[in-house]
Design a protein around this motif. Structure first.
Motif, mmCIF file in Angstrom:
data_model
loop_
_atom_site.group_PDB
_atom_site.id
_atom_site.type_symbol
_atom_site.label_atom_id
_atom_site.label_comp_id
_atom_site.label_asym_id
_atom_site.label_seq_id
_atom_site.Cartn_x
_atom_site.Cartn_y
_atom_site.Cartn_z
ATOM 1 N N GLY A 90 0.817 -1.213 0.000
ATOM 2 C CA GLY A 90 0.000 0.000 0.000
ATOM 3 C C GLY A 90 0.844 1.254 0.000
ATOM 4 N N ALA A 91 0.217 2.377 0.427
ATOM 5 C CA ALA A 91 0.873 3.680 0.598
ATOM 6 C C ALA A 91 1.545 4.156 -0.693
ATOM 7 C CB ALA A 91 1.873 3.627 1.754
ATOM 8 N N LEU A 92 0.740 4.332 -1.746
ATOM 9 C CA LEU A 92 1.279 4.693 -3.056
ATOM 10 C C LEU A 92 2.029 6.016 -3.027
ATOM 11 C CD1 LEU A 92 1.606 4.406 -6.102
ATOM 12 C CD2 LEU A 92 -0.709 5.340 -6.377
ATOM 13 N N HIS A 93 1.472 7.035 -2.385
ATOM 14 C CA HIS A 93 2.121 8.355 -2.381
ATOM 15 C C HIS A 93 3.521 8.275 -1.774
ATOM 16 C CE1 HIS A 93 2.635 12.672 -2.073
ATOM 17 N NE2 HIS A 93 2.958 12.508 -0.805
ATOM 18 N N ALA A 94 3.633 7.565 -0.642
ATOM 19 C CA ALA A 94 4.945 7.425 0.000
ATOM 20 C C ALA A 94 5.891 6.628 -0.883
ATOM 21 C CB ALA A 94 4.787 6.748 1.361
ATOM 22 N N ASP A 130 6.288 -6.532 -4.783
ATOM 23 C CA ASP A 130 4.842 -6.307 -4.723
ATOM 24 C C ASP A 130 4.226 -7.397 -3.847
ATOM 25 O OD1 ASP A 130 2.144 -6.026 -5.102
ATOM 26 O OD2 ASP A 130 2.169 -6.444 -7.256
ATOM 27 N N ASP A 131 3.860 -6.998 -2.615
ATOM 28 C CA ASP A 131 3.358 -7.975 -1.649
ATOM 29 C C ASP A 131 1.836 -8.134 -1.794
ATOM 30 O OD1 ASP A 131 3.279 -9.809 0.425
ATOM 31 O OD2 ASP A 131 3.216 -8.257 1.989
ATOM 32 N N GLY A 132 1.426 -8.653 -2.934
ATOM 33 C CA GLY A 132 0.010 -8.959 -3.148
ATOM 34 C C GLY A 132 -0.892 -7.740 -3.152
ATOM 35 N N ASN A 133 -0.405 -6.588 -3.644
ATOM 36 C CA ASN A 133 -1.226 -5.382 -3.659
ATOM 37 C C ASN A 133 -2.319 -5.483 -4.718
ATOM 38 O OD1 ASN A 133 0.207 -3.316 -1.783
ATOM 39 N ND2 ASN A 133 1.865 -4.235 -2.969
ATOM 40 N N GLU A 163 -4.589 1.742 -8.678
ATOM 41 C CA GLU A 163 -3.604 2.773 -8.984
ATOM 42 C C GLU A 163 -2.195 2.305 -8.620
ATOM 43 O OE1 GLU A 163 -2.910 7.592 -8.366
ATOM 44 O OE2 GLU A 163 -4.569 6.570 -7.344
ATOM 45 N N LEU A 164 -2.052 1.604 -7.492
ATOM 46 C CA LEU A 164 -0.755 1.088 -7.085
ATOM 47 C C LEU A 164 -0.277 0.007 -8.051
ATOM 48 C CD1 LEU A 164 1.621 0.845 -5.172
ATOM 49 C CD2 LEU A 164 0.210 -0.554 -3.650
ATOM 50 N N VAL A 165 -1.182 -0.861 -8.472
ATOM 51 C CA VAL A 165 -0.817 -1.911 -9.430
ATOM 52 C C VAL A 165 -0.319 -1.290 -10.734
ATOM 53 C CG1 VAL A 165 -1.741 -3.790 -10.848
ATOM 54 C CG2 VAL A 165 -2.366 -3.643 -8.425
ATOM 55 N N ARG A 166 -0.992 -0.214 -11.193
ATOM 56 C CA ARG A 166 -0.551 0.467 -12.414
ATOM 57 C C ARG A 166 0.829 1.082 -12.244
ATOM 58 N NH1 ARG A 166 -6.123 1.863 -12.695
ATOM 59 N NH2 ARG A 166 -5.724 3.846 -11.636
ATOM 60 N N TYR A 167 1.087 1.650 -11.062
ATOM 61 C CA TYR A 167 2.402 2.259 -10.826
ATOM 62 C C TYR A 167 3.506 1.204 -10.814
ATOM 63 C CZ TYR A 167 6.201 4.795 -8.590
ATOM 64 O OH TYR A 167 7.425 5.363 -8.307
ATOM 65 N N LEU A 168 3.251 0.059 -10.209
ATOM 66 C CA LEU A 168 4.251 -1.019 -10.189
ATOM 67 C C LEU A 168 4.522 -1.526 -11.607
ATOM 68 C CD1 LEU A 168 3.017 -2.951 -7.023
ATOM 69 C CD2 LEU A 168 5.061 -1.529 -7.213
ATOM 70 N N ALA A 169 3.461 -1.588 -12.421
ATOM 71 C CA ALA A 169 3.649 -1.994 -13.814
ATOM 72 C C ALA A 169 4.502 -0.969 -14.564
ATOM 73 C CB ALA A 169 2.296 -2.167 -14.491
ATOM 74 N N TYR A 170 4.274 0.307 -14.259
ATOM 75 C CA TYR A 170 5.085 1.362 -14.877
ATOM 76 C C TYR A 170 6.563 1.204 -14.505
ATOM 77 C CZ TYR A 170 7.421 5.898 -14.697
ATOM 78 O OH TYR A 170 8.350 6.916 -14.781
ATOM 79 N N LEU A 171 6.856 0.935 -13.237
ATOM 80 C CA LEU A 171 8.247 0.749 -12.815
ATOM 81 C C LEU A 171 8.896 -0.405 -13.572
ATOM 82 C CD1 LEU A 171 7.978 1.143 -8.916
ATOM 83 C CD2 LEU A 171 8.782 2.843 -10.560
ATOM 84 N N ARG A 172 8.132 -1.499 -13.750
ATOM 85 C CA ARG A 172 8.670 -2.667 -14.457
ATOM 86 C C ARG A 172 8.849 -2.366 -15.946
ATOM 87 N NH1 ARG A 172 4.739 -5.825 -13.461
ATOM 88 N NH2 ARG A 172 3.664 -5.303 -15.398
#
Length: 636
Positions: free
Chosen positions: A12-16, A39-42, A46-55
């Motif tokens: 969680g905690a996307l902003h941080a 990614d601990d099962g998030n 919006e957080l899932v999209r951000y993690l995909a962007y990082l990858r």
């Protein structure tokens, strides 16, 4: 130079997290690194999209766990990716700056080093500015500016600790290979797993370091539901660790007593003060409260945008304490005089102290009088009493009366029974202070009477009259004074009255309670509660006491059916408003009585207080918050 894995477990905690990732990429390091985000099962979109962007943008290697497995499992999975690399575990609500990784890596050169921790502001082995606190960043500072200060003040310095924890930990691969992975099973949660690892590693000969030259910002428990939840889990982990490792309790106590992180923090304090754009001043006084301390704090408040004010006050014996009384600051240094007098002077010079202000010398070592000459700065002297002419400070005799200011012989006789501070005779005492006052740029008195008296002894010294600056006094709302008649027991409403006093505090109600009698059990009184107790009285004096107390309303909170109540007769004769339990004979006796109110005997404190306010002519107000309402209900 080998690559280092920077591991960021994400829950969680996307902003941080965005702030954390951006800070890693913005930092300037020579050592190469690979950013590994777990990614601990998030499931938040919006957080899932951000993690995909990082990858997809190759800003990080993203390791996905299909279901939530927790911090320990996330770290262990990332640690297993590259078994030849050292690993830095960075919390997702942490923020790094500058060449932080290079500095951490430099501390990992020794073969026996296991883990390396660093300074942070919240939830770590070494927090700043205050130890063991959740600190906001000091005013005017950023993570980058504080980290730069730690880097300059403590370059390449570290100290060994039994265990390290916090938002940024450097694991040497040699230690991981020897000890294995993190293990949450013995503790029962993810909290404390780093400490458990440290204690296991110590038994294998590894030592752990606090890097004094690295500061990492931390939002604090950003991956938990609340700060309270994190604090509870941390406390439970501490208890579990002390059971698992019996020696750990003594190690914690030794670290707390020795405070090995303190020298690092003090160097940063000194650097911040020395580089501050504000004018540095030192107030010299005694260590007590009272009017002098209030005056000092008022001056601090008036000048806070222009001055950094330090206090220099006596500690124990000939030791003095130099401190920064600003809220949220932990700066304090101790000097034994006269042995460390030159060190004190050098410290004040390093800070850039530009002025001294004497307020009092009680309990100070005599060397303090030499500080203006040795420091070479102007100084002021405020006369809060008459200590420059009277070693008793207040021109007072032994029985507490004005002495009349006798001649030298009279003062000498006084000192024979009550010796002066530092053992000086009256002539030497006055000469020492006359020299000090004559050297002051300004001598300040709060009233003309002080000037007149001082000029009898020091006629050539100009003294300016400056009344003490005081904050505007806020108008006080009309207070409803509630009196309870007779000896108060639980049957007579003792617990109801105590609950009403608590509710008055919780809701900031304009109510005070006065028991005209005694109580059968102790209950909180002023200043902890707006309640006082008169005590026992003669039976025939109750009417006179009511007239003297001048209450606005009388309260009868009986919790059993009263059969008559003589005190009610006195209350009715007073003509005052009455609030009473709707139980037993009380409502019967109040029937038809103007300005009387009955309340269900088992009503919550909030209901009683609303009735009291209404009877006193003040509009009742709702509870300020839901928590206050819940608190009042529980207390009632």
């Amino acid at each position: 130079m080998p690559i280092i894995d920077i591991v960021v477990p994400v829950r969680g905690a996307l902003h941080a997290l965005r702030k954390c990732i951006d800070s890693v990429h913005a930092s300037r390091n020579i050592v190469d690194y690979e950013l590994v985000v777990v990614d601990d099962g998030n499931t938040e979109p919006e957080l899932v999209r951000y993690l995909a962007y990082l990858r997809d943008e190759r800003r990080a290697t993203v390791v996905t766990q299909p279901s939530r497995q927790g911090y320990t499992a996330s770290v262990n999975r990332a640690v297993a990716l590259h078994r030849e690399r050292d690993v830095v575990v960075l919390h997702s609500d942490a923020e790094v700056a500058n060449d932080w990784l290079d500095r951490l890596r430099a501390h990992a050169s020794a073969a026996d080093v296991g883990l390396i921790g660093c300074f942070t502001n919240t939830a770590g082995v070494a927090t700043y500015p205050l130890p063991r606190r959740a600190n906001p960043l000091p005013s005017g500072e950023t993570v980058a500016s504080l980290d730069a200060r730690f880097a300059r003040a403590n370059r390449a310095h570290a100290v060994a600790l039994p265990a390290v924890s916090g938002p940024c930990l450097y694991f040497r691969r040699a230690c991981l290979e020897a000890i294995g992975v993190l293990d949450a099973a013995p503790i029962g949660s993810d909290y404390g797993v780093e400490v458990d690892f440290c204690l296991r590693a110590a038994s294998a000969g590894f030592r752990h370091l606090l890097a004094g030259d690295v500061f990492v910002g931390h939002a604090g428990h950003g991956s938990c539901a609340s700060w309270d939840e994190g604090e509870l889990l941390a406390a439970r982990a501490q208890q579990a660790l002390m059971k698992l490792y019996p020696m750990y309790r003594a190690q914690v106590q030794e670290v707390d007593a020795g405070d090995p992180a303190r020298p690092f923090a003090r160097r940063v304090d000194l650097a911040r003060l020395a580089q501050s754009p504000r004018y540095p001043i030192v107030f010299i006084s005694h260590p007590w409260g009272g009017g002098i301390r209030r005056y000092m704090h008022d001056l601090v408040a008036l000048t806070e945008d222009r001055c950094d004010v330090l206090f220099l006050e006596p500690a124990v014996g000939d030791t003095v304490k130099l401190s920064w009384p600003k809220a949220g600051e932990g700066f304090a240094l101790y000097f034994t005089l006269p042995h460390e007098f030159e060190t004190l002077v050098a410290t004040l010079h390093a800070i850039g102290v530009a002025r001294l202000h004497f307020h009092h010398i009680h309990l100070q070592p005599q060397a303090i009088l030499d500080l203006p000459d040795r420091l070479g700065v102007p100084y002021d002297y405020t006369l809060h009493d008459y200590h420059p002419i009277c070693p008793q400070y207040h021109l007072v005799t032994e029985d507490g009366r004005y002495c009349g200011e006798p001649d030298i012989a009279g003062c000498t006789a006084c000192l024979a029974g009550r010796p002066a501070l530092w053992g000086l005779d009256i002539v030497t005492w006055r000469a020492r202070f006359a020299r000090l006052l004559r050297g002051a740029e300004r001598v300040i008195a709060p009233s003309n009477d002080v000037v007149v008296r001082m000029h009898r002894y020091l006629p050539d010294r100009e003294i300016v009259v400056w009344p003490h600056p005081e904050s505007p006094i806020e108008p006080v709302p009309r207070i409803v004074r509630v009196a309870i008649l007779g000896n108060l027991s639980p049957e007579k409403g003792l617990h109801v009255v105590a609950a009403c006093a608590r509710d008055a505090v919780a809701r900031s109600l304009p109510l005070t309670f006065r028991v005209l009698g005694s109580t059968t059990e102790p209950i909180p009184q002023a200043p902890d509660a707006p309640l006082t107790i008169y005590g026992q009285y003669a039976e025939g004096d109750l009417s006179r006491l009511i007239a003297a107390e001048r209450p606005d309303v009388l309260l009868f909170a009986a919790q059993v059916p009263e059969t008559y109540a003589y005190t009610m007769s006195v209350a009715l004769a007073s003509g005052l408003p009455i609030v009473a339990s709707a139980l037993g004979a009380l409502p019967e006796r109040l029937a038809g009585v103007p300005r009387s109110t009955t309340v269900p005997w088992d009503a919550p404190a909030m209901r009683w207080n609303d009735a009291l306010l209404g009877a006193g002519g003040v509009e009742a107000r709702p509870a300020a918050t839901a928590s206050a309402r819940a608190s009042a209900a529980v207390q009632a």
